[in-house]
Design an enzyme around this catalytic site. Structure first.
Site, mmCIF file in Angstrom:
data_model
loop_
_atom_site.group_PDB
_atom_site.id
_atom_site.type_symbol
_atom_site.label_atom_id
_atom_site.label_comp_id
_atom_site.label_asym_id
_atom_site.label_seq_id
_atom_site.Cartn_x
_atom_site.Cartn_y
_atom_site.Cartn_z
ATOM 1 C CB SER A 145 -0.869 -0.001 1.265
ATOM 2 O OG SER A 145 -1.474 1.263 1.456
ATOM 3 C CE1 TYR A 158 -4.170 -2.154 5.171
ATOM 4 C CE2 TYR A 158 -3.133 -0.080 4.535
ATOM 5 C CZ TYR A 158 -3.769 -1.268 4.191
ATOM 6 O OH TYR A 158 -4.001 -1.561 2.859
HETATM 7 P P1 NDP Z 1 -11.583 -5.982 -0.291
HETATM 8 O O1 NDP Z 1 -12.101 -5.856 1.105
HETATM 9 O O2 NDP Z 1 -12.551 -5.780 -1.406
HETATM 10 O O3 NDP Z 1 -10.853 -7.370 -0.491
HETATM 11 C C1 NDP Z 1 -10.116 -7.977 0.548
HETATM 12 C C2 NDP Z 1 -10.090 -9.466 0.299
HETATM 13 O O4 NDP Z 1 -9.328 -10.080 1.343
HETATM 14 C C3 NDP Z 1 -11.466 -10.085 0.304
HETATM 15 O O5 NDP Z 1 -11.575 -10.953 -0.798
HETATM 16 C C4 NDP Z 1 -11.504 -10.878 1.606
HETATM 17 O O6 NDP Z 1 -12.264 -12.069 1.409
HETATM 18 C C5 NDP Z 1 -10.034 -11.222 1.773
HETATM 19 N N1 NDP Z 1 -9.697 -11.581 3.138
HETATM 20 C C6 NDP Z 1 -9.775 -10.845 4.272
HETATM 21 N N2 NDP Z 1 -9.409 -11.572 5.331
HETATM 22 C C7 NDP Z 1 -9.074 -12.811 4.852
HETATM 23 C C8 NDP Z 1 -8.621 -14.017 5.466
HETATM 24 N N3 NDP Z 1 -8.432 -14.113 6.779
HETATM 25 N N4 NDP Z 1 -8.381 -15.074 4.673
HETATM 26 C C9 NDP Z 1 -8.578 -15.005 3.334
HETATM 27 N N5 NDP Z 1 -9.015 -13.891 2.699
HETATM 28 C C10 NDP Z 1 -9.253 -12.816 3.473
HETATM 29 O O7 NDP Z 1 -10.388 -4.939 -0.385
HETATM 30 P P2 NDP Z 1 -9.267 -4.673 -1.506
HETATM 31 O O8 NDP Z 1 -9.575 -5.356 -2.755
HETATM 32 O O9 NDP Z 1 -9.035 -3.222 -1.510
HETATM 33 O O10 NDP Z 1 -7.988 -5.338 -0.794
HETATM 34 C C11 NDP Z 1 -7.032 -6.112 -1.479
HETATM 35 C C12 NDP Z 1 -5.636 -5.726 -1.012
HETATM 36 O O11 NDP Z 1 -5.324 -4.414 -1.466
HETATM 37 C C13 NDP Z 1 -5.461 -5.695 0.510
HETATM 38 O O12 NDP Z 1 -4.227 -6.298 0.844
HETATM 39 C C14 NDP Z 1 -5.424 -4.214 0.825
HETATM 40 O O13 NDP Z 1 -4.705 -3.928 2.001
HETATM 41 C C15 NDP Z 1 -4.736 -3.680 -0.421
HETATM 42 N N6 NDP Z 1 -4.912 -2.251 -0.671
HETATM 43 C C16 NDP Z 1 -6.145 -1.739 -0.975
HETATM 44 C C17 NDP Z 1 -6.310 -0.385 -1.179
HETATM 45 C C18 NDP Z 1 -7.646 0.211 -1.440
HETATM 46 O O14 NDP Z 1 -7.780 1.456 -1.396
HETATM 47 N N7 NDP Z 1 -8.674 -0.572 -1.757
HETATM 48 C C19 NDP Z 1 -5.158 0.532 -1.131
HETATM 49 C C20 NDP Z 1 -3.907 -0.123 -0.819
HETATM 50 C C21 NDP Z 1 -3.796 -1.457 -0.616
HETATM 51 P P3 NDP Z 1 -13.167 -12.829 2.491
HETATM 52 O O15 NDP Z 1 -13.732 -11.776 3.411
HETATM 53 O O16 NDP Z 1 -14.181 -13.521 1.644
HETATM 54 O O17 NDP Z 1 -12.230 -13.777 3.169
#
Ligand code: NDP
Length: 248
Positions: A145, A158
């Site tokens: 990030s 974070y």
């Molecule tokens: P979302 O919340 O849409 O996606 C996050 C995903 O992580 C979901 O599919 C969720 O699936 C999964 N997840 C969470 N906990 C677990 C777990 N314990 N085991 C397996 N899967 C898990 O957010 P984003 O798409 O934004 O996030 C994707 C990545 O991008 C993250 O690492 C985030 O930190 C990073 N990021 C995002 C930014 C943004 O502005 N959106 C900016 C910078 C970085 P489920 O709940 O079904 O398990």
């Protein structure tokens, strides 16, 4: 229109957190390019929807339940993917949570969850594929990030996890010349991330910023695909992508 990879250029790509946001769109993008994608997340219904859409569009996707905080479960996820498809070429460690709060709010359980998912989950992924990739080569794409580079009030934990993801990516790259390691660091991106907890006041402020600045999810999916589709001799070590309005 983008070209489709064929034959030996078609890869088996494991993507965590593929049930929504960046992971889901990256899976669609990589499958449309001709790669076989194996999707992992906890919400089986949402994961199945993503896989069904990809398969209906002529791609190849498998959905497998995955909680990245469960080391043995992550190992099973990787083993099942390898048994079904014969190999593992790429792991995208994308699963993440962002429950932001000031440290003095003492939301200690959320600190732990952030560390467990963002950092330990990424390490579990590395552990699950490293023996295979050490022998056969491969590519690990870790999602960090822009908050790894710039800490703001309420992002300390974070940011710490995302900075740690960059550090361990560096270490992995230096230890293995046959494993490509890419870190993709996005800023505000459309997704469900702001629903993952945090202090309500802080999250409302972040939501307001996000509504003004959010990049389309496809921008980050394209960055992931760019790293994946480089030749085996090229390591795209780092991509930072942010809205132009935030660049100054
Ligand atoms: P979302 O919340 O849409 O996606 C996050 C995903 O992580 C979901 O599919 C969720 O699936 C999964 N997840 C969470 N906990 C677990 C777990 N314990 N085991 C397996 N899967 C898990 O957010 P984003 O798409 O934004 O996030 C994707 C990545 O991008 C993250 O690492 C985030 O930190 C990073 N990021 C995002 C930014 C943004 O502005 N959106 C900016 C910078 C970085 P489920 O709940 O079904 O398990």
């Amino acid at each position: 229109m983008r070209g489709k990879v064929m034959g030996k250029d078609s890869k088996v790509v494991l993507i965590t957190g593929a049930s929504s946001g960046i992971g889901a769109v990256a899976a669609e993008r990589l499958a449309a390019a001709g790669h076989t994608v194996v999707l992992g997340a906890r919400r089986a219904d949402r994961l199945a929807e993503v896989a069904e859409k990809i398969n209906a569009n002529g791609g190849t996707a498998t959905a497998l339940p995955l909680d990245v905080t469960d080391r043995a479960g992550f190992a099973r996820f990787a083993d099942t993917a390898r048994d079904r498809h014969g190999r593992i070429d790429v792991l995208v460690n994308n699963a993440g949570v962002m429950p932001l709060s000031r440290l003095d709010a003492l939301r200690v359980d959320e600190w732990q969850q952030t560390i467990d998912v963002n950092l330990t989950g990424t390490l579990h992924g590395i552990a699950a594929v490293l023996p295979w990739m050490t022998e056969h080569g491969g590519h690990i794409v870790n999602i960090s990030s822009t908050l790894a580079f710039e800490v703001v009030p309420a992002s300390a934990v974070y940011s710490a996890t995302k900075a740690a993801v960059r550090a361990l990516s560096d270490g992995l790259r230096k230890e293995h010349q046959n494993i490509r390691v890419s870190v993709i660091s996005p800023s505000f991106t459309e997704s469900e991330l702001l629903g993952s907890g945090g202090d309500p006041g802080t999250m409302a402020w972040v939501q307001d910023m996000a509504s003004k600045l959010n990049m389309p999810t496809s921008v980050v999916a394209d960055a992931i695909a760019y790293a994946v589709d480089q030749p085996a001799t090229i390591d795209v070590s780092e991509i930072v992508v942010r809205p132009a309005a935030q660049a100054g």
